[in-house]
Design a protein around this motif. Structure first.
Motif, PDB file in Angstrom:
ATOM      1  N   LEU A  38       0.823  -1.216   0.000  1.00 19.21           N
ATOM      2  CA  LEU A  38       0.000   0.000   0.000  1.00 19.21           C
ATOM      3  C   LEU A  38       0.851   1.258   0.000  1.00 19.21           C
ATOM      4  O   LEU A  38       0.485   2.269  -0.604  1.00 19.21           O
ATOM      5  N   ASN A  39       1.991   1.225   0.704  1.00 17.10           N
ATOM      6  CA  ASN A  39       2.888   2.379   0.712  1.00 17.10           C
ATOM      7  C   ASN A  39       4.321   1.894   0.865  1.00 17.10           C
ATOM      8  O   ASN A  39       4.817   1.715   1.977  1.00 17.10           O
ATOM      9  N   PRO A  40       5.024   1.690  -0.257  1.00 17.61           N
ATOM     10  CA  PRO A  40       6.399   1.192  -0.197  1.00 17.61           C
ATOM     11  C   PRO A  40       7.374   2.163   0.460  1.00 17.61           C
ATOM     12  O   PRO A  40       8.511   1.787   0.755  1.00 17.61           O
ATOM     13  N   ASN A  41       6.945   3.415   0.677  1.00 13.97           N
ATOM     14  CA  ASN A  41       7.829   4.424   1.263  1.00 13.97           C
ATOM     15  C   ASN A  41       7.608   4.632   2.757  1.00 13.97           C
ATOM     16  O   ASN A  41       8.191   5.545   3.343  1.00 13.97           O
ATOM     17  N   LEU A  42       6.775   3.794   3.373  1.00 14.84           N
ATOM     18  CA  LEU A  42       6.472   3.952   4.795  1.00 14.84           C
ATOM     19  C   LEU A  42       7.481   3.163   5.625  1.00 14.84           C
ATOM     20  O   LEU A  42       7.464   1.931   5.646  1.00 14.84           O
ATOM     21  N   ALA A  43       8.341   3.885   6.328  1.00 20.25           N
ATOM     22  CA  ALA A  43       9.423   3.246   7.080  1.00 20.25           C
ATOM     23  C   ALA A  43       8.903   2.278   8.125  1.00 20.25           C
ATOM     24  O   ALA A  43       9.444   1.187   8.301  1.00 20.25           O
ATOM     25  N   VAL A  44       7.833   2.659   8.820  1.00 22.78           N
ATOM     26  CA  VAL A  44       7.347   1.815   9.912  1.00 22.78           C
ATOM     27  C   VAL A  44       6.789   0.494   9.381  1.00 22.78           C
ATOM     28  O   VAL A  44       6.827  -0.532  10.084  1.00 22.78           O
ATOM     29  N   ALA A  45       6.311   0.479   8.142  1.00 27.96           N
ATOM     30  CA  ALA A  45       5.835  -0.773   7.550  1.00 27.96           C
ATOM     31  C   ALA A  45       7.000  -1.730   7.312  1.00 27.96           C
ATOM     32  O   ALA A  45       6.895  -2.937   7.563  1.00 27.96           O
ATOM     33  N   HIS A  46       8.119  -1.203   6.849  1.00 25.11           N
ATOM     34  CA  HIS A  46       9.308  -2.037   6.650  1.00 25.11           C
ATOM     35  C   HIS A  46       9.885  -2.493   7.992  1.00 25.11           C
ATOM     36  O   HIS A  46      10.402  -3.616   8.110  1.00 25.11           O
ATOM     37  N   TYR A  47       9.794  -1.647   8.997  1.00 22.59           N
ATOM     38  CA  TYR A  47      10.217  -1.996  10.363  1.00 22.59           C
ATOM     39  C   TYR A  47       9.385  -3.168  10.885  1.00 22.59           C
ATOM     40  O   TYR A  47       9.917  -4.145  11.417  1.00 22.59           O
ATOM     41  N   ALA A  48       8.074  -3.087  10.713  1.00 23.99           N
ATOM     42  CA  ALA A  48       7.195  -4.181  11.131  1.00 23.99           C
ATOM     43  C   ALA A  48       7.508  -5.453  10.348  1.00 23.99           C
ATOM     44  O   ALA A  48       7.524  -6.560  10.908  1.00 23.99           O
ATOM     45  N   LEU A  49       7.767  -5.289   9.050  1.00 27.05           N
ATOM     46  CA  LEU A  49       8.110  -6.441   8.219  1.00 27.05           C
ATOM     47  C   LEU A  49       9.395  -7.095   8.709  1.00 27.05           C
ATOM     48  O   LEU A  49       9.500  -8.326   8.759  1.00 27.05           O
ATOM     49  N   ALA A  50      10.370  -6.281   9.105  1.00 30.20           N
ATOM     50  CA  ALA A  50      11.633  -6.828   9.608  1.00 30.20           C
ATOM     51  C   ALA A  50      11.405  -7.666  10.862  1.00 30.20           C
ATOM     52  O   ALA A  50      11.981  -8.746  11.017  1.00 30.20           O
ATOM     53  N   PHE A  51      10.552  -7.185  11.769  1.00 29.38           N
ATOM     54  CA  PHE A  51      10.228  -7.963  12.968  1.00 29.38           C
ATOM     55  C   PHE A  51       9.632  -9.311  12.586  1.00 29.38           C
ATOM     56  O   PHE A  51       9.994 -10.361  13.147  1.00 29.38           O
ATOM     57  N   ALA A  52       8.689  -9.297  11.638  1.00 28.64           N
ATOM     58  CA  ALA A  52       8.045 -10.539  11.226  1.00 28.64           C
ATOM     59  C   ALA A  52       9.049 -11.475  10.555  1.00 28.64           C
ATOM     60  O   ALA A  52       9.039 -12.694  10.782  1.00 28.64           O
ATOM     61  N   GLN A  53       9.920 -10.916   9.734  1.00 28.75           N
ATOM     62  CA  GLN A  53      10.906 -11.744   9.033  1.00 28.75           C
ATOM     63  C   GLN A  53      11.875 -12.408   9.999  1.00 28.75           C
ATOM     64  O   GLN A  53      12.193 -13.591   9.859  1.00 28.75           O
ATOM     65  N   VAL A  54      12.349 -11.651  10.983  1.00 26.66           N
ATOM     66  CA  VAL A  54      13.295 -12.261  11.937  1.00 26.66           C
ATOM     67  C   VAL A  54      12.579 -13.298  12.797  1.00 26.66           C
ATOM     68  O   VAL A  54      13.157 -14.343  13.143  1.00 26.66           O
ATOM     69  N   SER A  55      11.304 -13.052  13.098  1.00 30.01           N
ATOM     70  CA  SER A  55      10.521 -14.047  13.849  1.00 30.01           C
ATOM     71  C   SER A  55      10.315 -15.318  13.031  1.00 30.01           C
ATOM     72  O   SER A  55      10.146 -16.405  13.597  1.00 30.01           O
ATOM     73  N   ALA A  56      10.317 -15.180  11.707  1.00 33.10           N
ATOM     74  CA  ALA A  56      10.149 -16.322  10.809  1.00 33.10           C
ATOM     75  C   ALA A  56      11.475 -17.014  10.494  1.00 33.10           C
ATOM     76  O   ALA A  56      11.515 -17.932   9.669  1.00 33.10           O
ATOM     77  N   GLY A  57      12.556 -16.571  11.131  1.00 28.13           N
ATOM     78  CA  GLY A  57      13.854 -17.190  10.877  1.00 28.13           C
ATOM     79  C   GLY A  57      14.503 -16.731   9.593  1.00 28.13           C
ATOM     80  O   GLY A  57      15.282 -17.483   8.992  1.00 28.13           O
ATOM     81  N   ARG A  58      14.204 -15.497   9.175  1.00 23.11           N
ATOM     82  CA  ARG A  58      14.757 -14.953   7.933  1.00 23.11           C
ATOM     83  C   ARG A  58      15.542 -13.679   8.240  1.00 23.11           C
ATOM     84  O   ARG A  58      15.186 -12.581   7.823  1.00 23.11           O
ATOM     85  N   PRO A  59      16.642 -13.783   9.013  1.00 27.25           N
ATOM     86  CA  PRO A  59      17.334 -12.585   9.480  1.00 27.25           C
ATOM     87  C   PRO A  59      17.977 -11.740   8.377  1.00 27.25           C
ATOM     88  O   PRO A  59      18.050 -10.515   8.513  1.00 27.25           O
ATOM     89  N   ARG A  60      18.420 -12.353   7.297  1.00 29.42           N
ATOM     90  CA  ARG A  60      19.039 -11.557   6.225  1.00 29.42           C
ATOM     91  C   ARG A  60      18.005 -10.660   5.554  1.00 29.42           C
ATOM     92  O   ARG A  60      18.277  -9.485   5.278  1.00 29.42           O
ATOM     93  N   GLU A  61      16.819 -11.202   5.312  1.00 27.73           N
ATOM     94  CA  GLU A  61      15.750 -10.370   4.767  1.00 27.73           C
ATOM     95  C   GLU A  61      15.347  -9.294   5.771  1.00 27.73           C
ATOM     96  O   GLU A  61      15.058  -8.145   5.395  1.00 27.73           O
ATOM     97  N   ALA A  62      15.326  -9.659   7.045  1.00 28.05           N
ATOM     98  CA  ALA A  62      14.963  -8.700   8.092  1.00 28.05           C
ATOM     99  C   ALA A  62      15.960  -7.550   8.145  1.00 28.05           C
ATOM    100  O   ALA A  62      15.570  -6.380   8.318  1.00 28.05           O
ATOM    101  N   LEU A  63      17.236  -7.875   7.979  1.00 31.88           N
ATOM    102  CA  LEU A  63      18.246  -6.818   7.988  1.00 31.88           C
ATOM    103  C   LEU A  63      18.034  -5.868   6.815  1.00 31.88           C
ATOM    104  O   LEU A  63      18.114  -4.638   6.973  1.00 31.88           O
ATOM    105  N   ALA A  64      17.720  -6.411   5.639  1.00 29.64           N
ATOM    106  CA  ALA A  64      17.475  -5.559   4.471  1.00 29.64           C
ATOM    107  C   ALA A  64      16.263  -4.657   4.702  1.00 29.64           C
ATOM    108  O   ALA A  64      16.287  -3.470   4.348  1.00 29.64           O
ATOM    109  N   SER A  65      15.213  -5.193   5.317  1.00 26.59           N
ATOM    110  CA  SER A  65      14.013  -4.386   5.595  1.00 26.59           C
ATOM    111  C   SER A  65      14.331  -3.283   6.599  1.00 26.59           C
ATOM    112  O   SER A  65      13.859  -2.147   6.472  1.00 26.59           O
ATOM    113  N   THR A  66      15.141  -3.612   7.602  1.00 24.57           N
ATOM    114  CA  THR A  66      15.518  -2.605   8.603  1.00 24.57           C
ATOM    115  C   THR A  66      16.359  -1.511   7.973  1.00 24.57           C
ATOM    116  O   THR A  66      16.159  -0.315   8.250  1.00 24.57           O
TER     117      THR A  66
END
Length: 206
Positions: A38-66
């Motif tokens: 919905l908004n690729p430029n919203l920092a907090v959305a990518h921050y939330a995505l990073a939390f979900a990714q690291v919780s899913a065992g995907r830390p490299r993707e989480a680092l990129a999102s952060t």
């Protein structure tokens, strides 16, 4: 229309957090991805995505999102959170020195929480810098709020009647941390609402 769209995105981000903390990581990821779409430029959305990714065992993707959240909003009020999360992810990836740097950068931001010092302590301990780790933990402990007496943490009343003239009824969301640490603030909020003419209902299943 822009305000409505922003509200929808915030709802997806909030729901993602609830789902993640409830253990529904896959559903949390889906909500975060919707918010980012919905908004690729919203920092907090990518921050939330990073939390979900690291919780899913995907830390490299989480680092990129952060990293993306940091670039999108370099003066964000949640910058300390972005950097603290980055520190935790770096530690998972075995990059302790980078994790220490990220945690210390987080500590420079206003409203930084004890988590940044705890992340620093964990990273320091992982490379046997134990005296520094203990110092970081002491700093974290100094930032933690006082735990109030049990009476201050008692449940809020289900119903508080309005002071006449009655103007309406509101539902009150007690929060997660507020009842345990700042119950007096919640009780004061009920009194203010009641004195301004509102019946206040506190749903027990929150």
């Amino acid at each position: 229309h822009r305000r409505l769209k922003a509200g929808v995105i915030d709802a997806h981000v909030a729901l993602a957090r609830v789902l993640r903390t409830s253990g529904e990581v896959a559903m949390s990821l889906a909500e975060c991805e919707l918010a980012v779409d919905l908004n690729p430029n919203l920092a907090v959305a990518h921050y939330a995505l990073a939390f979900a990714q690291v919780s899913a065992g995907r830390p490299r993707e989480a680092l990129a999102s952060t990293e993306l959240s940091l670039r999108l909003s370099p003066y964000d009020p949640l910058m300390h959170g972005f950097l603290t999360l980055k520190a935790g992810i770096l530690l998972i990836l075995g990059r302790a020195d980078d994790a220490i740097d990220a945690a210390r950068n987080a500590q420079r931001w206003p409203s930084c929480t004890a988590w940044a010092w705890m992340q620093e302590a964990a990273a320091l301990a992982s490379v046997n810098r134990r005296d520094e780790a203990r110092a970081a933990m002491r700093r974290a402990q100094a930032l933690l709020p006082r735990i109030p007496a049990a009476a201050e943490r008692a449940p809020l009343p289900f119903f508080t009647a309005a002071t006449p003239p009655r103007r309406g009824r509101v539902l009150f969301f007690a929060g997660c941390v507020m009842p345990e640490l700042f119950g007096g603030v919640n009780r004061a909020s009920l009194r203010v609402l009641a004195r301004n003419g509102f019946d206040v209902v506190v749903p027990p299943e929150q």
